[in-house]
Every structure is written in C-alpha cells, then in structure tokens.
Design a protein around this motif. Structure first.
Motif, PDB file in Angstrom:
ATOM      1  N   UNK A   1       1.925 103.318  47.851  1.00 43.77           N
ATOM      2  CA  UNK A   1       3.288 103.759  48.430  1.00 43.77           C
ATOM      3  C   UNK A   1       3.710 103.318  49.522  1.00 43.77           C
ATOM      4  N   UNK A   2       2.716 103.371  50.711  1.00 40.30           N
ATOM      5  CA  UNK A   2       2.964 103.094  51.800  1.00 40.30           C
ATOM      6  C   UNK A   2       2.953 101.481  52.188  1.00 40.30           C
ATOM      7  N   UNK A   3       2.226 100.506  51.172  1.00 41.20           N
ATOM      8  CA  UNK A   3       2.398  99.259  51.160  1.00 41.20           C
ATOM      9  C   UNK A   3       3.701  99.133  50.727  1.00 41.20           C
ATOM     10  N   UNK A   4       4.242  99.468  49.484  1.00 37.42           N
ATOM     11  CA  UNK A   4       5.521  99.004  49.057  1.00 37.42           C
ATOM     12  C   UNK A   4       6.635  99.346  49.978  1.00 37.42           C
TER      13      UNK A   4
ATOM     14  N   UNK B   1      10.616  96.680  54.179  1.00 29.98           N
ATOM     15  CA  UNK B   1      11.049  96.724  55.395  1.00 29.98           C
ATOM     16  C   UNK B   1      10.705  95.329  55.895  1.00 29.98           C
ATOM     17  N   UNK B   2       9.542  94.558  55.668  1.00 27.68           N
ATOM     18  CA  UNK B   2       9.355  93.233  56.421  1.00 27.68           C
ATOM     19  C   UNK B   2       9.672  92.150  55.514  1.00 27.68           C
ATOM     20  N   UNK B   3      10.032  92.372  54.398  1.00 27.60           N
ATOM     21  CA  UNK B   3      10.312  91.234  53.146  1.00 27.60           C
ATOM     22  C   UNK B   3       9.234  90.482  53.284  1.00 27.60           C
ATOM     23  N   UNK B   4       8.219  90.870  53.131  1.00 33.71           N
ATOM     24  CA  UNK B   4       6.777  89.991  53.317  1.00 33.71           C
ATOM     25  C   UNK B   4       5.867  90.588  52.629  1.00 33.71           C
ATOM     26  N   UNK B   5       4.981  89.704  51.790  1.00 30.48           N
ATOM     27  CA  UNK B   5       3.674  90.391  51.254  1.00 30.48           C
ATOM     28  C   UNK B   5       2.729  89.880  51.938  1.00 30.48           C
ATOM     29  N   UNK B   6       2.418  90.873  52.996  1.00 30.61           N
ATOM     30  CA  UNK B   6       1.433  90.842  53.980  1.00 30.61           C
ATOM     31  C   UNK B   6       0.095  91.662  53.378  1.00 30.61           C
ATOM     32  N   UNK B   7      -0.325  91.189  52.501  1.00 31.44           N
ATOM     33  CA  UNK B   7      -1.446  92.107  51.872  1.00 31.44           C
ATOM     34  C   UNK B   7      -2.560  92.454  52.721  1.00 31.44           C
ATOM     35  N   UNK B   8      -2.824  91.802  53.695  1.00 33.55           N
ATOM     36  CA  UNK B   8      -3.717  92.255  54.608  1.00 33.55           C
ATOM     37  C   UNK B   8      -3.595  93.512  55.741  1.00 33.55           C
ATOM     38  N   UNK B   9      -2.302  94.006  55.380  1.00 35.54           N
ATOM     39  CA  UNK B   9      -1.808  95.116  56.543  1.00 35.54           C
ATOM     40  C   UNK B   9      -2.544  96.431  56.170  1.00 35.54           C
ATOM     41  N   UNK B  10      -2.751  96.656  55.071  1.00 32.46           N
ATOM     42  CA  UNK B  10      -3.379  97.999  54.635  1.00 32.46           C
ATOM     43  C   UNK B  10      -4.660  97.717  53.828  1.00 32.46           C
TER      44      UNK B  10
END
Length: 457
Positions: free
Chosen positions: A187-190, A195-204
């Motif tokens: 849910x947090x990643x979604x 918000x960021x309009x980017x798939x930054x998988x490494x953020x979480x």
C-alpha cells in the motif's frame, strides 16, 4: 530508565560521561533512547583510550544527535467515514555508511523515544552487515490490529503522502517492522508511485516477491538469528542438535527462528504473544502456530485447542521460567529483566541471543555475562532482516531476481561475518568473548572513521 553507571576517571571515561550527562539533560523523557545509548557508551571506553582522535573530533556528541527527526499528523477515514488522527515519525539518524535504512513500525506504543532508540541501534547494526546502509527508523502509533484492509490502505496512503518527501532509493529506504508486513509495504509503495509517477522499486524493501521483493525477506531475521547462534555454538564445539529452545513471540522473527532451529535438530518447547505463552513438552508444532498467527490472526492461547498436552499461561514474561539450553527473545524491548535473567541462568541456559530489538535490559545483560552465558546482542544477532533488505535493494538496483538459495547463502555468509568481526573487536579491545562489546565497537569504529573522513557537517 538508564541507570547512569558510566564512570569518570580516565580522560576517555570523563569524555563519555560528560556527553552522556548532556544527553540525559536534553532527553530525560526518553528512557528507551537513553538505555540504548548507555549500553553502547559503556562498551566504548577502551576505544576512546586507544583512539583519542575520536574525542578530538567530538564523535559521540555528533553521533547521538539524529541528522533529522520528521514528525507529522496522519489523518485518515475509517470504514464509518469517521476521521481518525495518528502521529507519524521518521528518524534519519546517520547516513555516513550509506542511505538511511530502517523499518517502519505501526503500533500504539510508538513514540519519539522508541523511534530514536531503534534508529540509533540501526546505525551500528547496519554497519556490522558490511553493506552500504545508514541508520533510520520510522512508524506511527496507528494500530493495524482489528482494522479492515480498506482502513489499513487508507492509513498507509495518508502516511506516505507526507513520508514521500523525505525518502528515495539513494536517500532513505524504509522497510517493514512490527505491524508492517508485505501488505502494508504494498500500500505504501503504491501511494509513493502514484505521487512520484515513477517506479522506484528501491525506495522500500519488504515488498512481495515477484513485485520487487526479495525471497527470504520474510524469513531473514529469524533465520539470521539461528545462523548467528550456530556460530556461537560452533566455538564451544556444540550444535542445535537435541537442544531445548524457548522462543518468545510468534510473529515473523519467532516463527522462522523456530523453523530453522527445528531444521537443525533442536526441540523448541515454547512461544508467546503479548497475552501469554504456550509450553508444549512434545515440541512446538509450527504449522499450528502459523495457522493461528498467519491465517486466522488469532491469539496464541488457541494453540491448546489443537494440542491438548500443551499448557497456556497468562503473562508472556513467565516464558523465561521454562528450563532450556537456548533462549531466543523475539518479542519486544525489555522483555527480559534481571530476575528473568537470573531464572534462566539458574535453570542452566547456555546461550541467549536476541531476535527482537533490545529485549534484555542492562541488568539482564550483566547477569548473562557474569554467569558465563553466551550472549548474542540484537544489533549483531538480529541483523539478518536488514541485511536481506539491503540485498533486496541490490536486486532492485540491478534489475535482478535471485533464487531463495542464493539469498539464503548470502544471508548465512553475512551472519558469519558479523559474528567474526564482533568476536575480533572484543578480542582486540580486551573483552574476549563479549559480543556486546565486540558488536558495539565494530559498528561504532566503522561509522566514526567515516564521520572523520567526511569532515564536520
């Protein structure tokens, strides 16, 4: 509350004592944080005696102040459309070694003191892994228990709406902790992606495998704990085979510590939750525990409905009265006090290793050490979770997906390395066999040297 036992005789002791007294004056209302700091400070006297440059650079005063603390309101709507308000936190403590890294905890007990203690511990734990990650922690006093999926989703979205400003794959990478599993991370990643309009998988980290997550992450802290104890036992020519083990807790850490200990031939006879504990003289049936906790989301007392020979007792702290060879506290901070430690010692425990964060208070730790009990402190013994989170970061960065066996092998090697560097540091600084001192020093020296190298900022 911290016991303030630091002395003030040598220049090193005087410096450490002065910094700690200043910290007490500033943070008298934060007992968990002071306890964590004192436990580390006590270990550092021989380091400062051998390295006066750390005093010259005033490393301690700098290292006990977080780089920043973010505190914010989280407003969300429940299923009755009522507006609820919680408080959110992110403590970014130190990023000398790498991007801030540490879990998010959703639990009613969350406050600034607990967030700071966890983030402070994370600095040195992360440094011990040998991986490029700094120390942080975050969370909220939101309680996911009893909440619907929709309520949890809306809370996570509201929480991330503020948190996203302060994190990023090369800035700060949160993970899960108590109350935050793959569902919450999803849910947090979604919301972050939205918000960021980017798939930054490494953020979480802690994401579902197949959707950017790493295999072994769920098992990592429990497995890593047992791998660490394996190394402790190897030094006394022992193994888990035929050992009686007591494990507190019944969440991910406890469940997978039980699983791995059983695979290695141990007999695990007890586990617990915040209400009480079960004792099964025939050995814990892990499939039942997993059904109760992971499928049915029930209290551990229902275990006796499946196993009539098992005994349930109210008050989870009583679990430490059960005689055992190996004790693995995997529930919460300060669950073992001096009295519990003395009971464990009197009953012949040989090894105590911490799967939770700071589950033994200072008095308990002293009891273990004074009685020759092998003791694995949390920052070393439970580092498997954050180590595997860092491996998830590496997979995300390289667009890779490693097999279970590959990740498990890397985890085992990391835990062996943590044991080795902790043991070596204890020897080097005159505390042979004391892994509390060894792990504190090994983690601290790495961070302190980095702080000196990067200058004052």
């Amino acid at each position: 509350m911290a016991t303030h036992t630091l002395g003030s005789k040598t220049p090193a002791e005087s410096y450490i004592h002065a910094v700690f007294e200043q910290l007490i004056a500033k943070n008298a209302h934060q007992p968990e944080f002071l306890q964590a700091v004192e436990e580390i400070f006590i270990s550092l006297v021989p380091v400062f005696e051998q390295h006066p440059e750390y005093i010259q650079h005033n490393i301690l005063s700098r290292i006990v102040e977080p780089d920043r603390i973010v505190s914010f309101r989280v407003s969300w709507q429940d299923d009755q459309n009522q507006v609820q308000v919680n408080r959110g936190y992110r403590v970014q403590f130190n990023n000398v070694v790498g991007p801030y890294k540490g879990g998010l905890r959703f639990h009613p007990s969350v406050n600034e003191s607990i967030m700071k203690f966890l983030a402070f511990e994370q600095i040195f734990k992360n440094a011990l892994t040998g991986l490029p990650i700094g120390g942080a922690k975050g969370g909220s006093d939101f309680n996911p228990k009893g909440k619907s999926n929709g309520e949890i989703m809306r809370f996570c979205q509201a929480y991330m709406t503020e948190l996203y400003r302060h994190i990023g794959p090369d800035v700060d990478v949160p993970a899960g902790d108590i109350g935050v599993g793959a569902r919450e991370i999803g849910f947090l990643f979604g919301q972050y992606k939205r918000i960021r309009n980017a798939h930054e998988a490494g953020v979480l980290t802690g994401k579902t495998p197949g959707y950017g997550g790493s295999l072994v992450r769920k098992e990592a802290t429990g497995y890593g704990l047992v791998y660490f104890v394996e190394e402790m036992l190897r030094d006394i020519s022992e193994t888990f085979l035929n050992k009686t083990v007591v494990v507190s807790g019944s969440g991910n850490v406890a469940i997978y510590a039980i699983k791995k200990a059983q695979e290695l031939g141990a007999k695990v006879v007890a586990c617990s939750d915040s209400d009480g504990y079960i004792f099964d003289p025939d050995g814990i049936d892990l499939n039942i525990v997993k059904e109760i906790k992971e499928v049915n989301c029930e209290r551990i007392k229902t275990y006796v409905n499946y196993r009539p020979n098992a005994i349930y007792t109210e008050d989870f702290r009583g679990i430490w009265s059960i005689p055992c060879d190996i004790a693995l506290p995997c529930a919460t901070q300060n669950e073992i006090d001096g009295d519990a430690a003395r009971t464990l010692s009197a009953n012949g425990v040989k090894v105590v290793a911490e799967g939770a964060n700071m589950p033994s208070n200072l008095e308990a730790i002293n009891v273990f050490l004074e009685n020759g009990i092998l003791f694995g402190p949390a920052k070393a013994a439970n580092a498997g979770g954050v180590a595997t989170s860092a491996l998830e970061m590496a997979q995300n960065s390289g667009r890779n997906y490693w097999t279970f066996e590959e990740v498990d092998e890397k985890l085992r090697d990391i835990m062996k390395s943590i044991y080795a560097v902790s043991k070596e540091a204890a020897h080097k600084y005159g505390s042979e066999g004391n892994l509390v001192v060894g792990s504190n020093i090994a983690g601290f020296v790495k961070v302190a040297d980095g702080m000196i190298a990067e200058g004052v900022y």
